[in-house]
Write a protein that holds these residues in place. Sequence first.
Motif, PDB file in Angstrom:
ATOM      1  N   THR A  11       4.436  -3.950  -0.826  1.00  0.00           N
ATOM      2  CA  THR A  11       4.116  -2.770  -0.033  1.00  0.00           C
ATOM      3  C   THR A  11       3.931  -3.170   1.414  1.00  0.00           C
ATOM      4  O   THR A  11       3.280  -4.175   1.703  1.00  0.00           O
ATOM      5  CB  THR A  11       2.864  -2.032  -0.555  1.00  0.00           C
ATOM      6  OG1 THR A  11       2.614  -0.907   0.296  1.00  0.00           O
ATOM      7  CG2 THR A  11       1.638  -2.904  -0.580  1.00  0.00           C
ATOM      8  N   THR A  12       4.539  -2.433   2.297  1.00  0.00           N
ATOM      9  CA  THR A  12       4.377  -2.675   3.732  1.00  0.00           C
ATOM     10  C   THR A  12       3.735  -1.465   4.378  1.00  0.00           C
ATOM     11  O   THR A  12       3.887  -1.234   5.563  1.00  0.00           O
ATOM     12  CB  THR A  12       5.741  -2.978   4.383  1.00  0.00           C
ATOM     13  OG1 THR A  12       6.616  -1.870   4.146  1.00  0.00           O
ATOM     14  CG2 THR A  12       6.347  -4.249   3.839  1.00  0.00           C
ATOM     15  N   LYS A  13       3.012  -0.700   3.583  1.00  0.00           N
ATOM     16  CA  LYS A  13       2.374   0.510   4.092  1.00  0.00           C
ATOM     17  C   LYS A  13       0.864   0.335   4.089  1.00  0.00           C
ATOM     18  O   LYS A  13       0.301  -0.301   3.216  1.00  0.00           O
ATOM     19  CB  LYS A  13       2.747   1.718   3.239  1.00  0.00           C
ATOM     20  CG  LYS A  13       4.224   2.061   3.300  1.00  0.00           C
ATOM     21  CD  LYS A  13       4.545   3.273   2.474  1.00  0.00           C
ATOM     22  CE  LYS A  13       6.032   3.583   2.537  1.00  0.00           C
ATOM     23  NZ  LYS A  13       6.373   4.749   1.750  1.00  0.00           N
TER      24      LYS A  13
END
Length: 101
Positions: A11-13
């Motif tokens: 996840t890059t959020k």
Amino acid sequence: MTADTTGVNATTKGADAIDEAIAKGIDFDGTPIPTAKLELYTKVMALEANRQRSGVSNTMRSRIVRIGAKHIPQAELDQLLTDAGFAPLKEKEIAFFYGGK
């Protein structure tokens, strides 16, 4: 030698994604973050951790303005702040966050 990227690209959020990548020393693309960058970041964050705080509401408002300005139009953010009981946008905030838009 390959870097262990397990979980970094999962996840890059969200703000936690950044903190997790920094803790692992690996960027979202799987490349290692240079040691000099990590050391400077750690030094500056330690200084921030020792800074006296002015209050939770002030910090909440600052975060809302800083992050909200990236996602919410000026007039709408100003109204949202006012509706929630925060001070409206200041002229210097408008100039800084919306001046180039």
